[in-house]
Design a protein around this motif. Structure first.
Motif, PDB file in Angstrom:
ATOM      1  N   PHE A 203       0.840  -1.192   0.000  1.00 55.48           N
ATOM      2  CA  PHE A 203       0.000   0.000   0.000  1.00 55.48           C
ATOM      3  C   PHE A 203       0.878   1.246   0.000  1.00 55.48           C
ATOM      4  O   PHE A 203       1.034   1.920  -1.019  1.00 55.48           O
ATOM      5  CB  PHE A 203      -0.936  -0.067   1.216  1.00 55.48           C
ATOM      6  CG  PHE A 203      -1.662   1.192   1.586  1.00 55.48           C
ATOM      7  CD1 PHE A 203      -1.621   2.336   0.815  1.00 55.48           C
ATOM      8  CD2 PHE A 203      -2.430   1.221   2.743  1.00 55.48           C
ATOM      9  CE1 PHE A 203      -2.305   3.482   1.174  1.00 55.48           C
ATOM     10  CE2 PHE A 203      -3.122   2.365   3.112  1.00 55.48           C
ATOM     11  CZ  PHE A 203      -3.042   3.496   2.331  1.00 55.48           C
ATOM     12  N   ALA A 204       1.517   1.546   1.143  1.00 56.26           N
ATOM     13  CA  ALA A 204       2.285   2.785   1.254  1.00 56.26           C
ATOM     14  C   ALA A 204       3.444   2.813   0.264  1.00 56.26           C
ATOM     15  O   ALA A 204       3.716   3.840  -0.356  1.00 56.26           O
ATOM     16  CB  ALA A 204       2.798   2.945   2.682  1.00 56.26           C
ATOM     17  N   THR A 216      -2.849   3.014  -7.208  1.00 57.25           N
ATOM     18  CA  THR A 216      -3.779   2.591  -6.163  1.00 57.25           C
ATOM     19  C   THR A 216      -3.862   1.067  -6.150  1.00 57.25           C
ATOM     20  O   THR A 216      -4.123   0.443  -7.158  1.00 57.25           O
ATOM     21  CB  THR A 216      -5.174   3.173  -6.430  1.00 57.25           C
ATOM     22  OG1 THR A 216      -5.112   4.590  -6.325  1.00 57.25           O
ATOM     23  CG2 THR A 216      -6.184   2.648  -5.414  1.00 57.25           C
ATOM     24  N   LEU A 220      -4.941  -0.241  -0.483  1.00 54.59           N
ATOM     25  CA  LEU A 220      -5.343   1.154  -0.292  1.00 54.59           C
ATOM     26  C   LEU A 220      -6.864   1.240  -0.322  1.00 54.59           C
ATOM     27  O   LEU A 220      -7.476   1.941   0.484  1.00 54.59           O
ATOM     28  CB  LEU A 220      -4.733   2.048  -1.377  1.00 54.59           C
ATOM     29  CG  LEU A 220      -4.740   3.561  -1.144  1.00 54.59           C
ATOM     30  CD1 LEU A 220      -3.825   4.257  -2.139  1.00 54.59           C
ATOM     31  CD2 LEU A 220      -6.088   4.210  -1.221  1.00 54.59           C
ATOM     32  N   TYR A 223      -8.202   0.129   2.938  1.00 53.06           N
ATOM     33  CA  TYR A 223      -7.995   1.173   3.942  1.00 53.06           C
ATOM     34  C   TYR A 223      -9.038   2.274   3.775  1.00 53.06           C
ATOM     35  O   TYR A 223      -9.646   2.733   4.744  1.00 53.06           O
ATOM     36  CB  TYR A 223      -6.583   1.749   3.778  1.00 53.06           C
ATOM     37  CG  TYR A 223      -6.159   2.650   4.912  1.00 53.06           C
ATOM     38  CD1 TYR A 223      -5.475   2.131   5.999  1.00 53.06           C
ATOM     39  CD2 TYR A 223      -6.432   4.005   4.883  1.00 53.06           C
ATOM     40  CE1 TYR A 223      -5.082   2.952   7.038  1.00 53.06           C
ATOM     41  CE2 TYR A 223      -6.041   4.838   5.921  1.00 53.06           C
ATOM     42  CZ  TYR A 223      -5.365   4.307   6.988  1.00 53.06           C
ATOM     43  OH  TYR A 223      -4.978   5.115   8.019  1.00 53.06           O
ATOM     44  N   GLN A 224      -9.244   2.663   2.504  1.00 54.50           N
ATOM     45  CA  GLN A 224     -10.228   3.699   2.202  1.00 54.50           C
ATOM     46  C   GLN A 224     -11.622   3.261   2.645  1.00 54.50           C
ATOM     47  O   GLN A 224     -12.385   4.044   3.203  1.00 54.50           O
ATOM     48  CB  GLN A 224     -10.202   3.989   0.698  1.00 54.50           C
ATOM     49  CG  GLN A 224     -11.175   5.063   0.268  1.00 54.50           C
ATOM     50  CD  GLN A 224     -11.283   5.165  -1.246  1.00 54.50           C
ATOM     51  OE1 GLN A 224     -10.659   4.397  -1.966  1.00 54.50           O
ATOM     52  NE2 GLN A 224     -12.064   6.115  -1.721  1.00 54.50           N
ATOM     53  N   PHE A 226     -12.386   1.331   5.043  1.00 55.25           N
ATOM     54  CA  PHE A 226     -12.503   1.372   6.500  1.00 55.25           C
ATOM     55  C   PHE A 226     -12.623   2.787   7.028  1.00 55.25           C
ATOM     56  O   PHE A 226     -13.494   3.083   7.832  1.00 55.25           O
ATOM     57  CB  PHE A 226     -11.274   0.726   7.154  1.00 55.25           C
ATOM     58  CG  PHE A 226     -11.455  -0.717   7.444  1.00 55.25           C
ATOM     59  CD1 PHE A 226     -12.297  -1.121   8.463  1.00 55.25           C
ATOM     60  CD2 PHE A 226     -10.788  -1.676   6.718  1.00 55.25           C
ATOM     61  CE1 PHE A 226     -12.471  -2.458   8.731  1.00 55.25           C
ATOM     62  CE2 PHE A 226     -10.955  -3.010   6.976  1.00 55.25           C
ATOM     63  CZ  PHE A 226     -11.808  -3.404   7.981  1.00 55.25           C
ATOM     64  N   THR A 227     -11.721   3.658   6.592  1.00 53.12           N
ATOM     65  CA  THR A 227     -11.636   4.956   7.251  1.00 53.12           C
ATOM     66  C   THR A 227     -12.396   6.050   6.512  1.00 53.12           C
ATOM     67  O   THR A 227     -13.105   6.838   7.123  1.00 53.12           O
ATOM     68  CB  THR A 227     -10.171   5.384   7.435  1.00 53.12           C
ATOM     69  OG1 THR A 227      -9.556   5.386   6.167  1.00 53.12           O
ATOM     70  CG2 THR A 227      -9.439   4.453   8.350  1.00 53.12           C
ATOM     71  N   TYR A 228     -12.267   6.104   5.202  1.00 50.54           N
ATOM     72  CA  TYR A 228     -12.880   7.202   4.450  1.00 50.54           C
ATOM     73  C   TYR A 228     -14.370   6.961   4.269  1.00 50.54           C
ATOM     74  O   TYR A 228     -15.183   7.853   4.447  1.00 50.54           O
ATOM     75  CB  TYR A 228     -12.173   7.324   3.099  1.00 50.54           C
ATOM     76  CG  TYR A 228     -12.574   8.503   2.238  1.00 50.54           C
ATOM     77  CD1 TYR A 228     -11.857   9.689   2.287  1.00 50.54           C
ATOM     78  CD2 TYR A 228     -13.643   8.410   1.357  1.00 50.54           C
ATOM     79  CE1 TYR A 228     -12.209  10.766   1.489  1.00 50.54           C
ATOM     80  CE2 TYR A 228     -13.997   9.480   0.557  1.00 50.54           C
ATOM     81  CZ  TYR A 228     -13.283  10.656   0.628  1.00 50.54           C
ATOM     82  OH  TYR A 228     -13.623  11.710  -0.165  1.00 50.54           O
ATOM     83  N   ASP A 229     -14.740   5.735   3.906  1.00 50.53           N
ATOM     84  CA  ASP A 229     -16.151   5.442   3.614  1.00 50.53           C
ATOM     85  C   ASP A 229     -16.866   4.674   4.717  1.00 50.53           C
ATOM     86  O   ASP A 229     -18.083   4.597   4.735  1.00 50.53           O
ATOM     87  CB  ASP A 229     -16.258   4.601   2.326  1.00 50.53           C
ATOM     88  CG  ASP A 229     -15.690   5.338   1.128  1.00 50.53           C
ATOM     89  OD1 ASP A 229     -15.915   6.552   1.034  1.00 50.53           O
ATOM     90  OD2 ASP A 229     -15.029   4.700   0.293  1.00 50.53           O
ATOM     91  N   PHE A 230     -16.119   4.039   5.607  1.00 50.23           N
ATOM     92  CA  PHE A 230     -16.663   3.093   6.580  1.00 50.23           C
ATOM     93  C   PHE A 230     -17.639   2.131   5.908  1.00 50.23           C
ATOM     94  O   PHE A 230     -18.792   2.008   6.283  1.00 50.23           O
ATOM     95  CB  PHE A 230     -17.343   3.790   7.757  1.00 50.23           C
ATOM     96  CG  PHE A 230     -17.569   2.840   8.903  1.00 50.23           C
ATOM     97  CD1 PHE A 230     -16.503   2.328   9.608  1.00 50.23           C
ATOM     98  CD2 PHE A 230     -18.837   2.419   9.247  1.00 50.23           C
ATOM     99  CE1 PHE A 230     -16.689   1.437  10.641  1.00 50.23           C
ATOM    100  CE2 PHE A 230     -19.036   1.515  10.287  1.00 50.23           C
ATOM    101  CZ  PHE A 230     -17.956   1.032  10.982  1.00 50.23           C
ATOM    102  N   THR A 368      -9.102  -5.546  12.623  1.00 54.05           N
ATOM    103  CA  THR A 368     -10.478  -5.136  12.900  1.00 54.05           C
ATOM    104  C   THR A 368     -11.323  -6.344  13.273  1.00 54.05           C
ATOM    105  O   THR A 368     -12.138  -6.282  14.200  1.00 54.05           O
ATOM    106  CB  THR A 368     -11.071  -4.426  11.666  1.00 54.05           C
ATOM    107  OG1 THR A 368     -10.172  -3.398  11.268  1.00 54.05           O
ATOM    108  CG2 THR A 368     -12.417  -3.823  11.975  1.00 54.05           C
ATOM    109  N   LEU A 462      -3.939  -0.496  15.859  1.00 51.35           N
ATOM    110  CA  LEU A 462      -5.380  -0.575  16.048  1.00 51.35           C
ATOM    111  C   LEU A 462      -5.758  -0.771  17.518  1.00 51.35           C
ATOM    112  O   LEU A 462      -6.877  -0.525  17.919  1.00 51.35           O
ATOM    113  CB  LEU A 462      -5.961  -1.746  15.249  1.00 51.35           C
ATOM    114  CG  LEU A 462      -5.948  -1.594  13.741  1.00 51.35           C
ATOM    115  CD1 LEU A 462      -6.309  -2.910  13.081  1.00 51.35           C
ATOM    116  CD2 LEU A 462      -6.913  -0.515  13.317  1.00 51.35           C
TER     117      LEU A 462
END
Lengths: 515, 326
Positions: A203-204, A216, A220, A223-224, A226-230, A368, A462
């Motif tokens: 990813f990174a 991308t 990634l 990750y998106q 989980f955090t950006y869109d849940f 998670t 986490l």
């Protein structure tokens, strides 16, 4: 084969494999079940899938392809510092991602050493960002691993084969065709599958070296989600896709890596009579060493000044990291040894498969999922360290199996029938035959796992507790607080600890390989 | 394993000692609780006045923090969450997990703060940080036309990255895609988070990096290094306001209110500038630390309301991806 009497029992290994599979698939299921909606697959995800596959395939091909001449050169040559070089080869692999990126770009970046040298001749700086940059970074991480695995296979060819070949007057190419090529055919598919799986979850590194959102990857996108869109459903779907791709790669590797071993030898010291061109070998070793050691040198140089600026807290984190690494290594051996024995007796399908899944499992999904599963019964934060150690062990399992399986197979094939005819019980076979004969491989696997666990951020972020931070987490915290110098110092400390653990544990292995 | 057991045992032992006092659990982002962040000082100061045990729990970053709360739902242990920002407020409100509070203070924010659920504790402006000896562009158009190389963060994984997305959108609206197309050849690379980007900038990999107007203050105050500056853009600078709120499910609602009041008090606000390297939401009586006066002060502050931010976010991301994936 399954019906025949075996000197070792496959069942503990099958049980361990089932546990690992349950952990990986169970956490994925926990995430999927928590989702409100079934995850959909958008056009951006297809683009991410395509890029992920392309870079993973290229990275695997280049890493393994370049590792062959390097390992061959190392197998044929004896020189001062060879064993130190082989030990150092493990280093890129164990660096925390963020440290490795900074080290790599200090050498290959726009303002890196190579660009500086090019500048002296009036040439433009290196253009590192793009698909080639991603592959370069992944080769940096995985070439050492591939080299070690292939080199080990080389060392495992009985010395008698080389002697016989020399007596028969085989030249270098014939020796390659008759002895080395079949060995490579046996080992390469597994090596390719492992590196492919590692690069699937990049990813990174892929984003930074790829130069932007063109690079991308699926990880990634997870990750998106989980955090950006849940969007847990989408995260679970993408993670399932990673696992499926890895399973396909692993099954393909199993199918293609056919071919018998070399049979028993008398454990004589390997001597080679095929000279080859020393200059060519020296060239391969030199280029590989420069490629791998320069970024490490950059990490060391940046770290030297910071080493004296580190707050005392860093040392507490170092102790915690050592404990986590030790625990994780023990867990790893408890899982990996029985699994390797199970594979050796022929029950490999399911065991090998669950062994490799650890690589493709997204740390975010495992973390998670574990969080969801643990929370109803205990406070996940107080279990941060055991959970981190367990997940690190599962992530290191695929490497350990690649190291242990060929050796376990050879021991069972070579000594199994004799042991059975002597009516040796399974326990005696394990302690008197298997363990001593696999000593170097066990040490190598333990060393690699300890180093890997030390350097991996894993799932600790986490579950983090302010009081308890592993060294990689502390490095991220220092960087987040602008303290780049101190972070570089801590990274150097981590490098030293990881290499120290690796050296300490693998010493037996190296001595064997060295002779 | 044995040592881990002991470690775990010690942890639960400390928890047991504190059990006779009420416990307030505050979820925040990881850099807040780190030893270089405000966490340790805040904990000491609050425990001195509250007769309670303040339990700070660190979760990666603001976005991950909200995800954690959504994952835990009403069963969460958190009484207060501290560390969401203006870009996340709308999504946070939708969860219905938060309760209004009665905190009031004379905020020294450049904008009005009407929200009664989320109380601000610090704020800053996004800005491109560069070496003070070099010339800096005066706006995005100049940056796009010039040769300066920049490193930015990915809006999908990083708060500043998302801030930049909204900055360009707030300043240029429908022209945003054009601006991004112009910036494409200036962008050296896009990183996962702030640390990678800032680290690469310090290594000299780019001329400028997306960070905050307050970043030069760190170098000046902590390292006595005046070589970094933030470029003032004449379109205005997008703001980040960091906020905290009380959970509706909290079993310590009074203590949670007390913490939020404490958060906007002088004691807490004084800790912020040199630990979080942001502007305090209420300028302390003693003023800002020396060095903050050297920072640029943008003429114009840009900020979407939470609802606007939620409405433009996905479109702005699609434009960004479209322009930079060519």
């Amino acid at each position: 084969m399954a019906g025949r009497a075996q000197p070792v029992s496959p069942w503990p290994g099958v049980g361990a494999a089932a546990l690992v599979a349950a952990l990986i698939l169970g956490t994925l299921a926990a995430v999927a079940l928590r989702a409100d909606t079934a995850g959909g697959f958008g056009p951006a995800d297809w683009a991410a899938l395509r890029f992920t596959l392309v870079q993973a395939v290229l990275s695997a091909l280049f890493s393994a392809g370049l590792a062959i001449p390097v390992a061959r050169a190392l197998a044929r040559r004896r020189f001062r510092g060879r064993s130190a070089l082989i030990a150092l080869l493990g280093a890129p692999f164990i660096l925390p991602v963020i440290v490795a990126i900074l080290g790599l770009l200090q050498v290959f970046g726009r303002a890196g050493w190579i660009s500086d040298i090019l500048g002296l001749f009036g040439l433009p700086p290196l253009r590192i960002y793009g698909l080639h940059g991603v592959v370069l970074a992944h080769v940096f991480f995985n070439l050492p691993l591939a080299t070690r695995l292939i080199l080990q296979a080389w060392q495992e060819i009985p010395a008698e084969r080389f002697r016989l070949a020399a007596q028969l007057g085989c030249d270098g190419f014939t020796m390659f065709r008759l002895i080395e090529l079949p060995m490579l055919r046996r080992i390469l598919p597994g090596v390719l599958a492992v590196i492919f799986a590692i690069c699937l979850t990049s990813f990174a590194v892929a984003l930074t070296l790829g130069g932007g959102p063109r690079a991308t990857t699926l990880e990634l996108a997870i990750y998106q989600s989980f955090t950006y869109d849940f969007d847990l459903g989408r995260a679970a779907l993408l993670s399932g896709l990673q696992l499926a791709l890895t399973a396909v790669a692993a099954l393909a590797a199993l199918k293609f890596s056919r071919g018998d071993g070399f049979g028993a030898g008398l454990d004589r010291t390997i001597r080679r009579w095929d000279g080859g061109a020393p200059a060519v070998d020296a060239c391969w070793i030199g280029v590989a060493a420069a490629f791998l050691l320069l970024p490490l040198a950059a990490v060391v140089i940046s770290g030297l000044t910071g080493l004296f600026e580190m707050p005392a807290l860093v040392f507490r984190s170092a102790v915690i990291s050592v404990l986590v690494a030790a625990t994780s290594t023990i867990v790893l051996l408890i899982l990996a040894l029985p699994m390797a024995m199970a594979v050796a007796t022929g029950r490999h399908g399911i065991v090998e498969l669950s062994g490799i899944l650890g690589l493709a499992a997204s740390p975010l999904v495992i973390g998670t999922g574990l969080f969801i599963l643990i929370r109803p019964v205990a406070n996940p934060v107080t279990l941060a360290l055991p959970v981190t150690a367990l997940v690190n062990a599962v992530m290191a399992l695929p490497f350990a199996l690649r190291i242990l399986v060929p050796a376990a197979h050879d021991v069972v094939v070579r000594h199994g029938r004799l042991a059975l005819s002597l009516d040796m019980d399974k326990r005696t076979f394990f302690t008197r035959v298997l363990l001593p004969r696999m000593h170097p491989q066990i040490r190598f696997a333990a060393g690699l796992s300890a180093a890997l666990s030390m350097g991996d951020l894993g799932v600790i972020a986490l579950f983090a507790d302010p009081q308890i931070a592993t060294l990689p987490l502390q490095i991220y915290r220092l960087m987040g607080a602008y303290q780049m110098q101190a972070a570089a110092g801590a990274a150097l400390l981590l490098l030293l600890l990881s290499m120290g653990a690796f050296w300490l544990l693998d010493r037996g292995g190296r001595l064997h390989a060295e002779t | 394993m044995k040592h881990l057991m002991i470690a775990a045992g010690l942890l639960s032992a400390t928890a047991a000692v504190a059990a006779d006092k009420p416990q307030l659990t505050v979820y925040t982002y990881d850099s807040f609780v780190s030893d270089w962040g405000p966490g340790p000082k805040v904990e000491e100061a609050f425990e001195a006045v509250c007769d309670c045990d303040l339990n700070l729990v660190g979760v990666e970053d603001g976005a991950a923090l909200l995800s954690r709360l959504r994952l835990e739902g009403e069963n969460t242990d958190a009484d207060v969450v501290l560390g969401l920002d203006t870009g996340l407020i709308s999504a946070a409100k939708e969860t219905g997990l938060f309760a209004p509070n009665s905190v009031s203070a004379d905020y020294t924010l450049p904008i009005e703060w009407p929200d009664d659920v989320f109380a601000p504790y610090d704020w800053g402006y996004f800005a491109f940080v560069h070496n003070a000896d070099g010339a800096a562009p005066a706006n995005f158009r100049e940056l796009a036309e010039g040769e300066s190389k920049i490193i930015i963060q990915d809006p999908r994984s990083s708060t500043p990255g998302l801030g930049l997305l909204l900055w360009v959108k707030a300043a240029y609206g429908d022209e945003a895609p054009e601006i991004w197309a112009g910036l494409a050849d200036n962008i050296v690379t896009v990183t996962k988070g702030w640390s990678e980007a800032y680290g690469l900038f310090l290594e000299g990999e780019a001329d400028m990096v997306l960070s905050y107007t307050t970043s030069p203050a760190y170098h000046l105050i902590a390292e006595e290094d005046a070589s970094k500056a933030a470029a003032a853009f004449d379109e205005g600078h997008y703001m980040q306001v960091e906020v905290a709120a009380k959970l509706a499910s909290s079993d310590q609602p009074e203590l949670a209110d007390q913490f939020l009041e404490f958060m906007v008090s002088d004691t807490f606000q004084q800790i912020i500038p040199t630990t979080n390297w942001m502007y305090p939401a209420v300028t302390p009586a003693a003023g800002l630390p020396e060095g903050f006066d050297t920072l640029i002060t943008p003429e114009k502050s840009l900020l979407f309301t939470p609802d606007e931010a939620a409405a433009v976010r996905d479109q702005a991301l699609a434009e960004w991806l479209g322009a930079l994936s060519q």
